[in-house]
Design an enzyme around this catalytic site. Structure first.
Site, mmCIF file in Angstrom:
data_model
loop_
_atom_site.group_PDB
_atom_site.id
_atom_site.type_symbol
_atom_site.label_atom_id
_atom_site.label_comp_id
_atom_site.label_asym_id
_atom_site.label_seq_id
_atom_site.Cartn_x
_atom_site.Cartn_y
_atom_site.Cartn_z
ATOM 1 N N SER A 206 -4.600 59.452 10.465
ATOM 2 C CA SER A 206 -4.649 59.189 9.037
ATOM 3 C C SER A 206 -5.934 58.518 8.568
ATOM 4 C CB SER A 206 -3.473 58.294 8.632
ATOM 5 O OG SER A 206 -3.590 57.004 9.228
ATOM 6 N N SER B 159 -3.819 57.247 14.732
ATOM 7 C CA SER B 159 -4.564 57.330 13.477
ATOM 8 C C SER B 159 -5.955 56.715 13.491
ATOM 9 C CB SER B 159 -3.758 56.702 12.338
ATOM 10 O OG SER B 159 -2.782 57.610 11.895
ATOM 11 N N LYS C 233 -10.274 50.729 5.171
ATOM 12 C CA LYS C 233 -9.185 51.694 4.942
ATOM 13 C C LYS C 233 -8.306 51.229 3.781
ATOM 14 C CE LYS C 233 -5.538 54.311 7.387
ATOM 15 N NZ LYS C 233 -4.800 54.518 8.653
#
Lengths: 497, 496
Positions: free
Chosen positions: B154, B178, B79
């Site tokens: 997210s 998320s 990420k």
């Protein structure tokens, strides 16, 4: 118009408050492992954490927490069993995170006091809180007249200082100091400095900014019960300035009030050159710091047993030490007070330790050397002369090798960098004339040149011998032993002293 | 079976046994990325050479006889909120476009130490604020099940990459859901470890008291292997827990719920939930019962207020955390033409560099922390947070784990909720309570919703430091469902 100090004090009573920041002398910064060496090239003691790079996190310096607790204990504070860091949010280019990690409503130490002595009077200064925070970076504003950010062409920032542990010591309001307000303020900061030094937690050098003071002053009309509006004077960077800033602010505020004006609650800046303050930003437009508990750090919960250990291991505190030294040295309160104010204790103690009699040690440091320090604006401790040098000079005087006048010359030589006292004596040829033959010859010449005075002495006016001794000293360029010369003169003139 | 269809555990064993090299495995995934990235758009940064160099280094280490972990040589998608020395790190924000960090996050460091090979940096909602990746400043990632739908957020780039077989593993961060919500809507496994169980050092902060790094994988075991590789105490993170963690890998291999007490949270599920989601969820609960678990209903009344507390606490912390983006030391700088003050340049930069959702949260948080409002907003939210933690504790007196749907709906359409922040926020309704309490929670696939054929997730929540229970129950559900389906749920996904 400002008012003359004495008139101001006839009309008003001052209330003081002091906020002192002490940079701790820990080897690493408050929230990262960076070094804290003073004077390193700009931006060489930085890392992701103290530069606030994205993702970097703080971890608390245990040694700084320990030092703060020791400071709190030395100031007779209670130590929090549980407290948190808090974020103080505001934007400023030299603050990397744009928030400062500080403490808000949960200080590590609180409710203490420190006693200071001024003019033979003991004044108790109550401590509201002692808390731990981090320093900001250091901005230098280039161009423009004031050296401040407004009007500057550009600014440069050194983040070496960002994150250095800073202890803030805040007093409760101090009423009742009356005319002594400036001296009390100075004595308090002096006392703090000595406490920090005895704890070994900071080098407390005001000129390097490792001890910084903000001075709050308000005035109320004599007899009033409600305190007036206060101002906060920043950047007061020497003990002398603390005293001057209080005095100047009292005079200024009294002038404003006497003219029917109102004191604006504001930050003011002290100017070393003029000894006066000017207005900074007004507190009315003060920012909302949006304090909230720092979520990146776990709470501090000092183990009570550890705190007790720290308390038991505190060194002798300066006030206790002063009482002990006074008893050992047999000096008067006034002498002790003067030494305290001049920050001369360590020097005198070291001089005594090097073998000098306490009275002589005091005399040299508080006389000749204090005068010299004042003239050059140098702290006493920074004069280029050591306690061992002073001890040697007193030894030379005691042995009769030097008289007072010559001793002064020796000190001058040492201060001028000519070497140790013995080297200066050698180079400048400063030994007392002990050769009786040489002295006798000088006296004969002086008696011959001053026949009138010699006759007066012969006829019994012994007081006239003073002029003859003076003549001998002049002729010997001060190297004669004045007492011996007087004795010889009287012998030669057939009168007994 | 091609290399990209294999699990991380399988790839790790094959590489360790010398049956295939790390370079070959990396190349297979890079080729897959070349093929499907134009459709999925899971990555913000891919650099084939850096990836191959990493894989080659691992092969060398392995050939030299170095003992690395079970995931050595396995590729991973990372990420883009974790700092990486060799790749840009942007948090999907214009304000950090092109920023190359001088340091590795602890998670990054541990991935490298375990011999994992980073394929690239995945897309996310800007600064992890969002539930769809539509708040990315660069592009929106598409759900591999249906390219017109969001992959969740997210960590939507990370969920899509694993669901699209671009990577067997990926990292995520979970602040309000998320990791679990994107895992749920893409039909994979996503775990939010106990807060403090995995290090936040080098994770670009959104809400410090909530942010938690965690793993994505296609199997429960793979997720456990990845969590074990990067979690554990870190001296660089003051909030990191310095306590032994029960072995999650062992738990993932111990797929047995017989005798376990499982609590169904009464307040999570029911009105407002998509019927197809509830149907699959209820079946999963029945399945657990049939596997020998004791299922009871548990009431946690304050969970209904969790969303509101979260939307005060998270924005408050973010308003302070994002203050450092000021154009002074790194990132975007706007308007520095020699005539403007530092304050003006800061303001212009922040105005240009932050997207609308980030600005919304900064303003919300600034307001909530303001003098005069603090007690009513931030202070009150913290009290709610305490109450929620207590309700969890009380519930865990009665049961070993709690379960709920991971999200109220399956993946929604791209664009559907962009103009309605409240609808977007509701995606995290079921996941937020665990963040507020700092508990562990996992999402595992539990089938497809009848009405749209999209994946549904089952959330399993466990007490602080009882991450192993999430894996144990998750593995039991996975095993039972896969034997029913005749393979993983993902084989139902359309080929890209």
């Amino acid at each position: 118009m400002t008012m003359v100090y004495d008139e101001a004090l006839d009309a008003f009573e001052p209330v003081l408050g002091l906020e002192t920041h002490v940079e701790l002398g820990t080897r690493s910064k408050m929230f990262c492992g960076c070094k804290t060496t003073f004077g390193a090239p700009p931006n060489t003691q930085v890392c992701p954490t103290c530069l606030a790079l994205p993702g970097a996190l703080p971890t608390a310096n245990t040694m700084a927490i320990e030092s703060t607790i020791r400071i709190g204990l030395a100031l007779n504070c209670s130590i929090a069993e549980w407290c948190r860091f808090a974020r103080k949010n505001y934007f400023y280019p030299d603050m990397p995170k744009n928030y400062q990690i500080s403490q808000y409503d949960e200080p590590l130490c609180f409710d203490g006091y420190v006693d200071v002595e001024v003019d033979g009077r003991t004044v108790r200064i109550e401590i509201e809180r002692v808390h731990l925070e981090e320093d900001t970076g250091k901005s230098t504003h280039v161009g423009g007249a004031t050296g401040r950010i407004h009007g500057a062409d550009y600014s440069i920032v050194d983040y070496n200082r960002a994150g250095i542990p800073l202890v803030e010591i805040v007093t409760k309001p101090i009423p009742g100091t009356d005319r002594l307000a400036p001296e009390v303020a100075r004595a308090y900061v002096t006392e703090l400095r000595e406490i920090m030094r005895s704890l070994g937690v900071s080098d407390v050098r005001m000129e390097e900014g490792s001890l910084r003071c903000d001075v709050n002053v308000s005035l109320m009309p004599r007899g009033a019960s409600e305190w007036g509006t206060r101002t906060e004077t920043k950047n007061v960077n020497s003990l002398r300035s603390v005293e001057r800033a209080v005095r100047s602010e009292i005079e200024r505020q009294a002038g404003v009030l006497a003219d029917g004006g109102k004191i604006v609650q504001e930050t003011r800046h002290f100017h070393e050159d003029t000894g006066t303050t000017t207005s900074g930003r007004s507190k009315e437009e003060a920012q909302d710091y949006r304090y909230f508990p720092e979520p990146d750090l776990v709470p501090i919960a000092p183990d009570p047993a550890w705190v007790a250990e720290l308390k038991a291991a505190l060194p002798e505190l300066p006030s206790v030490r002063r009482k002990r030294l006074q008893a050992e040295w047999g000096l008067s309160d006034l002498d002790m007070q003067a030494m305290h104010n001049a920050d001369a204790f360590d020097l005198v103690e070291a001089t005594v330790a090097a073998g000098a009699p306490p009275a002589d040690a005091r005399k040299w440091w508080m006389g000749e050397l204090a005068r010299r320090a004042n003239e050059t604006g140098t702290p006493l401790a920074d004069l280029p002369i050591t306690p061992a040098d002073i001890a040697r000079v007193t030894e030379l005087v005691a042995s009769g090798a030097l008289n007072d006048k010559l001793a002064r010359e020796v000190l001058e030589g040492v201060l001028a960098g000519e070497g140790t006292p013995d080297e200066v004596v050698e180079k400048r040829g400063l030994q007392i004339v002990n050769d009786e033959g040489e002295l006798s010859a000088i006296i004969d010449q002086v008696l011959a040149d001053n026949a009138d005075a010699a006759d007066k002495v012969r006829s019994g006016k012994i007081a006239a011998a003073g002029a003859l001794v003076g003549g001998v000293m002049r002729a010997s360029k001060g190297k004669a032993d004045a007492a011996r010369a007087r004795q010889l003169i009287l012998e030669k003139l057939g009168v007994s002293g | 079976m091609s290399l990209i269809r294999k699990t991380a555990a399988e790839l790790g064993s094959m590489i360790a046994a010398g049956e295939v090299s790390s370079v070959e495995v990396a190349e297979a995934h890079l080729d897959r990325m070349t093929e499907v990235e134009p459709k999925v758009k899971a990555f913000l940064h891919v650099d084939r050479e850096t990836t191959i160099a990493q894989a080659r280094a691992v092969d060398t280490r392995l050939r030299a006889g170095e003992r690395l972990g079970p995931l050595a040589g396995v590729p991973i998608a990372h990420k883009d909120i974790f700092t990486t020395r060799d790749m840009p790190t942007t948090a999907a924000s214009m304000i950090l476009e092109g920023w190359r960090p001088p340091y590795d996050a602890t998670v990054t460091k541990r991935l490298r130490e375990a011999g994992l090979v980073i394929l690239g940096k995945t897309n996310l909602d800007e600064f992890a604020m969002g539930s769809s990746t539509e708040n990315s400043a660069f592009h929106t990632t598409c759900n591999p099940w249906d390219l017109t739908k969001v992959p969740g957020g997210s960590s939507g780039g990370s969920s899509a990459a694993v669901a699209a077989y671009e990577a067997p593993l990926s990292t995520g961060t979970d602040t309000g859901g998320s990791i679990r919500q994107p895992a749920s809507v893409t039909g994979i496994v996503g775990m939010k470890p106990t807060y403090g169980g995995s290090s936040r050092y080098g994770l670009i902060a959104f809400a410090s008291s909530l942010d938690t790094p965690g793993p994505f994988a296609r199997t429960v075991l793979d997720a456990a292997l990845l969590q074990e590789a990067f979690s554990g105490h870190d001296a660089m993170d003051s909030t990191s827990i310095d306590a032994p963690v029960p072995s999650v890998v062992e738990a993932a291999r111990h797929a047995d719920v017989a005798g376990m007490r499982i609590g169904v949270v009464k307040e999570l599920g029911g009105d407002g939930y998509q019927p197809g989601v509830l149907a699959r969820y209820n079946e999963a609960v029945q399945l657990l019962e049939s596997l020998g678990a004791k299922v009871v209903e548990v009431s946690c009344p304050s969970f209904t207020t969790a969303l509101y507390a979260y939307y005060l606490i998270a924005p408050s912390e973010c308003s302070s955390n994002l203050a450092r983006f000021d154009a002074m030391r790194y990132g975007l700088r706007v308007g520095d033409d020699g005539t403007r003050s530092a304050e003006e340049v800061m303001a212009l930069t922040r105005a240009a560099g932050f997207g609308p959702e980030v600005k919304r949260r900064i303003m919300l948080g600034t307001y909530a922390l303001s003098s005069g409002y603090y007690d009513a907003y931030y202070g009150q939210a913290q009290k709610v947070r305490t109450v929620i933690s207590r309700e969890f504790e009380a519930a865990y007196q009665q049961v070993d784990v709690l379960v709920s749907p991971t999200t109220p709906t399956t993946a929604f359409a791209i664009g559907e909720r962009v103009d309605d922040p409240m609808a977007m926020y509701l995606a995290d309704l079921c996941t937020i309570p665990s963040n507020l309490a700092g508990n562990a929670a996992i999402s595992v696939p539990c089938g497809l919703a009848e009405e749209d054929g999209l994946p549904v997730g089952l959330q399993i929540m466990a007490p602080v430091l009882a991450d192993d229970r999430c894996y144990r129950v998750g593995a039991a559900v996975e095993q039972a469902l896969e034997s029913r389906w005749g393979g993983p749920l993902l084989k139902e996904a359309p080929s890209l």
